[in-house]
Design an enzyme around this catalytic site. Structure first.
Site, PDB file in Angstrom:
ATOM      1  N   LYS A  44       0.719  -0.997   0.101  1.00  0.00           N
ATOM      2  CA  LYS A  44      -0.057  -0.118  -0.054  1.00  0.00           C
ATOM      3  C   LYS A  44       0.820   1.565   0.090  1.00  0.00           C
ATOM      4  CE  LYS A  44      -2.252  -2.354   3.301  1.00  0.00           C
ATOM      5  NZ  LYS A  44      -2.757  -2.773   4.674  1.00  0.00           N
ATOM      6  N   GLY A  45       1.995   0.984   0.151  1.00  0.00           N
ATOM      7  CA  GLY A  45       3.024   2.414   0.695  1.00  0.00           C
ATOM      8  C   GLY A  45       3.282   3.355  -0.566  1.00  0.00           C
ATOM      9  N   GLU A 101       7.768   2.611  -6.201  1.00  0.00           N
ATOM     10  CA  GLU A 101       7.913   2.015  -4.688  1.00  0.00           C
ATOM     11  C   GLU A 101       8.037   3.301  -3.713  1.00  0.00           C
ATOM     12  OE1 GLU A 101       7.504   0.215  -2.276  1.00  0.00           O
ATOM     13  OE2 GLU A 101       8.746  -1.782  -2.421  1.00  0.00           O
ATOM     14  N   ASP A 102       7.513   3.042  -2.441  1.00  0.00           N
ATOM     15  CA  ASP A 102       7.752   3.991  -1.506  1.00  0.00           C
ATOM     16  C   ASP A 102       9.219   4.018  -1.016  1.00  0.00           C
ATOM     17  OD1 ASP A 102       7.779   1.572  -0.366  1.00  0.00           O
ATOM     18  OD2 ASP A 102       6.203   2.284   1.305  1.00  0.00           O
ATOM     19  N   ASP A 105      14.817  -0.508   1.105  1.00  0.00           N
ATOM     20  CA  ASP A 105      15.550  -0.725   2.034  1.00  0.00           C
ATOM     21  C   ASP A 105      16.592  -2.062   1.986  1.00  0.00           C
ATOM     22  OD1 ASP A 105      15.387  -0.289   5.464  1.00  0.00           O
ATOM     23  OD2 ASP A 105      15.504  -2.667   4.835  1.00  0.00           O
ATOM     24  N   LYS A 133      17.429   3.833   1.150  1.00  0.00           N
ATOM     25  CA  LYS A 133      18.283   3.701   2.320  1.00  0.00           C
ATOM     26  C   LYS A 133      19.445   3.152   1.719  1.00  0.00           C
ATOM     27  CE  LYS A 133      14.906   3.420   6.057  1.00  0.00           C
ATOM     28  NZ  LYS A 133      14.323   2.671   6.869  1.00  0.00           N
ATOM     29  N   PHE A 154      14.028   4.788  10.682  1.00  0.00           N
ATOM     30  CA  PHE A 154      12.751   4.394  10.373  1.00  0.00           C
ATOM     31  C   PHE A 154      11.932   5.488  10.131  1.00  0.00           C
ATOM     32  CE2 PHE A 154       8.496   2.673  10.642  1.00  0.00           C
ATOM     33  CZ  PHE A 154       8.725   1.389   9.810  1.00  0.00           C
ATOM     34  N   ASP A 161       4.154   3.359   6.711  1.00  0.00           N
ATOM     35  CA  ASP A 161       3.414   2.789   7.779  1.00  0.00           C
ATOM     36  C   ASP A 161       4.191   2.435   8.741  1.00  0.00           C
ATOM     37  OD1 ASP A 161       3.773   0.483   6.472  1.00  0.00           O
ATOM     38  OD2 ASP A 161       2.688  -0.333   8.185  1.00  0.00           O
ATOM     39  N   ARG A 167      -0.029   6.237   7.433  1.00  0.00           N
ATOM     40  CA  ARG A 167       0.263   6.502   5.964  1.00  0.00           C
ATOM     41  C   ARG A 167      -0.264   7.869   5.388  1.00  0.00           C
ATOM     42  NH1 ARG A 167       1.620   1.358   3.993  1.00  0.00           N
ATOM     43  NH2 ARG A 167       0.741  -0.337   5.265  1.00  0.00           N
TER      44      ARG A 167
HETATM   45  P1  IMP Z   1      13.034  -3.974   0.989  1.00  0.00           P
HETATM   46  O1  IMP Z   1      12.310  -5.356   0.503  1.00  0.00           O
HETATM   47  O2  IMP Z   1      13.713  -4.573   2.306  1.00  0.00           O
HETATM   48  O3  IMP Z   1      13.868  -3.166   0.252  1.00  0.00           O
HETATM   49  O4  IMP Z   1      11.759  -3.301   1.921  1.00  0.00           O
HETATM   50  C1  IMP Z   1      10.924  -2.486   1.293  1.00  0.00           C
HETATM   51  C2  IMP Z   1       9.625  -2.117   2.095  1.00  0.00           C
HETATM   52  O5  IMP Z   1      10.051  -2.174   3.353  1.00  0.00           O
HETATM   53  C3  IMP Z   1       8.852  -1.002   1.600  1.00  0.00           C
HETATM   54  O6  IMP Z   1       8.073  -1.233   0.692  1.00  0.00           O
HETATM   55  C4  IMP Z   1       8.441  -0.619   2.882  1.00  0.00           C
HETATM   56  O7  IMP Z   1       6.984  -1.292   2.932  1.00  0.00           O
HETATM   57  C5  IMP Z   1       9.420  -1.281   3.882  1.00  0.00           C
HETATM   58  N1  IMP Z   1      10.152  -0.283   4.904  1.00  0.00           N
HETATM   59  C6  IMP Z   1      11.497  -0.232   4.744  1.00  0.00           C
HETATM   60  N2  IMP Z   1      11.787   0.740   5.386  1.00  0.00           N
HETATM   61  C7  IMP Z   1      10.787   1.521   5.959  1.00  0.00           C
HETATM   62  C8  IMP Z   1      10.815   2.361   6.747  1.00  0.00           C
HETATM   63  O8  IMP Z   1      11.547   3.285   7.049  1.00  0.00           O
HETATM   64  N3  IMP Z   1       9.367   2.691   7.155  1.00  0.00           N
HETATM   65  C9  IMP Z   1       8.556   2.169   6.649  1.00  0.00           C
HETATM   66  N4  IMP Z   1       8.518   1.118   5.861  1.00  0.00           N
HETATM   67  C10 IMP Z   1       9.664   0.792   5.395  1.00  0.00           C
HETATM   68 MG    MG Z   2       5.442  -1.651   2.777  1.00  0.00          MG
END
Ligand code: IMP
Ligand code: MG
Length: 173
Positions: A44-45, A101-102, A105, A133, A154, A161, A167
């Protein structure tokens, strides 16, 4: 400002400027070059980001949505990615997809999705994220369009969220 938020990391004004810049970059790359430009938002991000970005893209984009989950709530991102809601098209071979994507990470979500879409036969797959990040990256990932690089903190707001809250904030805090 919401009382739970320590500080604003990306303001409404900065978000407005960055969505304008990213839309212009997308138009520069796709104008006149794509029959089916698909902005694929990840639920949903990415909802507020997708909504703002699509209004500024002039290259007649099509919109699709997918929902994926990385296990674990709160501030943890775990190893595996699961598709909760997929999208279906007969013409995927004609689609130039930009995954919206939002935040990136570890990079696992986007890396998994790009591979999945390529295997489904998409004409091309690119990535666009509001936030990145880089310190947290665990898998290699090429990002084509990105808004802001942020430190390993974070963040919430503008789609992001903490246990489904915040959100709706119009900024990233
Ligand atoms: P990845 O697969 O580890 O790159 O994670 C991506 C997903 O992790 C994003 O779509 C977010 O939903 C969640 N996420 C990562 N960091 C944060 C944060 O600082 N706040 C909220 N959600 C996060
Ligand atoms: Mg997410």
């Amino acid at each position: 400002m919401n009382k739970d938020i320590l500080k604003v990391l990306v303001s409404e004004k900065e978000i407005d400027e960055v969505t304008t810049r990213l839309a212009a970059e997308i138009d520069r790359d796709y104008a006149g070059k794509s029959e089916h430009l698909v902005l694929l938002g990840i639920l949903k991000g990415s909802v507020p980001f997708l909504a703002d970005l699509m209004k500024k893209v002039k290259t007649n984009p099509e919109i699709e949505l997918m929902k994926v989950s990385s296990y674990g709530g709160g501030t943890k991102t775990s190893g595996s990615v699961k598709i909760i809601l997929d999208w279906q098209r007969d013409n995927i071979a004609e689609c130039d997809i930009i995954v919206i994507e939002d935040i990136i990470d570890s990079g696992r979500t986007l890396s998994y999705l790009c591979e999945y879409l390529r295997q489904k036969g998409a004409k091309s797959v690119r990535t666009c994220t509001l936030l990145d990040k880089p310190e947290r990256r665990r898998v290699p990932l090429h990002v084509d369009y990105f808004g802001f690089t942020i430190p390993d903190e974070f963040v919430v707001g503008y789609g992001l969220d903490y246990n489904e809250h915040y959100r709706n904030l119009p900024y990233v805090g």
